[in-house]
Design a protein around this motif. Sequence first.
Motif, short mmCIF file in Angstrom:
data_model
loop_
_atom_site.label_atom_id
_atom_site.label_comp_id
_atom_site.label_asym_id
_atom_site.label_seq_id
_atom_site.Cartn_x
_atom_site.Cartn_y
_atom_site.Cartn_z
N LEU A 131 0.71 -1.27 0.11
CA LEU A 131 0.08 -0.08 0.07
C LEU A 131 0.84 1.12 -0.14
CD1 LEU A 131 -2.82 1.28 0.18
CD2 LEU A 131 -2.89 1.03 2.59
N MET A 132 1.83 1.13 0.74
CA MET A 132 2.84 2.31 0.71
C MET A 132 3.56 2.51 -0.54
SD MET A 132 2.26 3.91 3.54
CE MET A 132 0.78 3.31 3.65
N GLU A 133 4.02 1.62 -1.20
CA GLU A 133 4.53 1.68 -2.46
C GLU A 133 3.38 2.13 -3.57
OE1 GLU A 133 5.77 -2.25 -3.83
OE2 GLU A 133 6.95 -2.69 -2.33
N LYS A 134 2.15 1.80 -3.46
CA LYS A 134 1.06 2.25 -4.18
C LYS A 134 1.01 3.88 -4.29
CE LYS A 134 -2.97 1.55 -6.64
NZ LYS A 134 -2.92 1.39 -7.98
N VAL A 135 1.21 4.30 -3.15
CA VAL A 135 0.96 5.66 -2.83
C VAL A 135 2.35 6.55 -2.92
CG1 VAL A 135 -1.21 5.54 -1.77
CG2 VAL A 135 1.06 5.85 -0.52
N GLY A 136 3.54 5.94 -3.26
CA GLY A 136 4.58 6.39 -3.04
C GLY A 136 4.91 7.16 -1.96
N ALA A 137 4.96 6.48 -0.79
CA ALA A 137 5.04 6.96 0.54
C ALA A 137 6.71 7.38 0.71
CB ALA A 137 4.79 6.04 1.50
N SER A 138 6.97 8.45 1.14
CA SER A 138 8.58 8.75 1.10
C SER A 138 8.78 9.36 2.67
CB SER A 138 8.63 9.95 0.16
OG SER A 138 8.15 10.91 0.32
N GLY A 139 7.96 9.44 3.68
CA GLY A 139 8.32 9.36 4.83
C GLY A 139 8.93 8.48 5.76
N LYS A 140 8.98 8.52 6.88
CA LYS A 140 9.50 7.49 7.68
C LYS A 140 8.58 6.98 8.92
CE LYS A 140 14.21 8.67 7.51
NZ LYS A 140 14.63 7.95 6.71
N ILE A 141 7.26 7.69 9.12
CA ILE A 141 6.31 7.37 10.02
C ILE A 141 5.01 7.38 9.39
CG2 ILE A 141 5.02 8.02 12.14
CD1 ILE A 141 7.95 7.08 12.66
N ALA A 142 4.26 6.56 9.75
CA ALA A 142 2.69 6.35 9.49
C ALA A 142 1.92 6.75 10.52
CB ALA A 142 2.20 5.12 9.04
N PHE A 143 1.14 7.84 10.49
CA PHE A 143 0.49 8.32 11.62
C PHE A 143 -0.93 7.90 11.27
CE2 PHE A 143 -2.15 11.89 13.83
CZ PHE A 143 -1.63 11.82 15.00
N VAL A 144 -1.59 6.82 12.10
CA VAL A 144 -2.89 6.20 11.79
C VAL A 144 -3.85 6.72 12.74
CG1 VAL A 144 -3.81 4.04 11.62
CG2 VAL A 144 -1.38 4.29 10.91
N VAL A 145 -5.00 7.26 12.26
CA VAL A 145 -6.04 7.67 12.84
C VAL A 145 -7.26 6.61 12.62
CG1 VAL A 145 -7.57 9.72 13.56
CG2 VAL A 145 -5.04 9.92 12.87
N ALA A 146 -8.09 6.27 13.75
CA ALA A 146 -9.30 5.49 13.64
C ALA A 146 -10.47 6.45 13.77
CB ALA A 146 -9.08 4.74 14.94
N ILE A 206 3.41 4.52 13.42
CA ILE A 206 3.99 3.32 13.26
C ILE A 206 5.23 3.75 12.46
CG2 ILE A 206 3.94 1.16 12.11
CD1 ILE A 206 0.41 1.54 12.47
N PRO A 207 6.33 3.13 12.82
CA PRO A 207 7.61 3.42 11.80
C PRO A 207 7.19 2.43 10.16
CG PRO A 207 8.49 2.75 13.85
CD PRO A 207 6.73 2.58 13.78
N LEU A 208 7.35 3.18 9.08
CA LEU A 208 7.09 2.56 7.81
C LEU A 208 8.07 1.46 7.78
CD1 LEU A 208 6.78 5.50 5.13
CD2 LEU A 208 5.07 4.22 6.43
#
Length: 158
Positions: free
Chosen positions: A75-90, A98-100
């Motif tokens: 999923l991160m590849e699909k969106v081209g994520a370039s950061g180091k952290i995923a900030f997840v909100v419910a 979450i560290p990528l």
Amino acid sequence: MRVLLAVIALAFSLVSGQGVAEDNVILTINGKITGGTPVNFSRADLEAIGSATIATTTPWHDGVITFEGVPLSKLMEKVGASGKIAFVVALNDYATEIPLSDFSDYDVILAIKQNGNYMEVADKGPLFVIYPYDDKPELKSETYFSRSAWQVRTITIE
């Protein structure tokens, strides 16, 4: 304002038992991604990326549960994520970071199904971050349990 109303409408429809239609937006990813504009995903969009299965025990269930969902590394590849952290909100505003690197190091999935059934909001759905807890002893800790957000709505890459 339009986004807020859409989130409220989605939450209301999910809580009211209507479930998730195949084409409803259930996830938005934004932040440090290709193009810099938010990307919305329906359940069908997520399933089209591919799936993986994790059978594991969790602190929130009895016995071994089988989860199926999209590998977060894909999923991160699909969106081209370039950061180091995923900030997840419910949906309930629970937030975790979450560290990528976790996504590829531990083959973490964004679960859509539990024991073969699509997950409902009333039972931690429609999306749940799942680690293969039984595969590595270090995953059975508060650190990784706290990263396992359920009712995921947005992921911001930082």
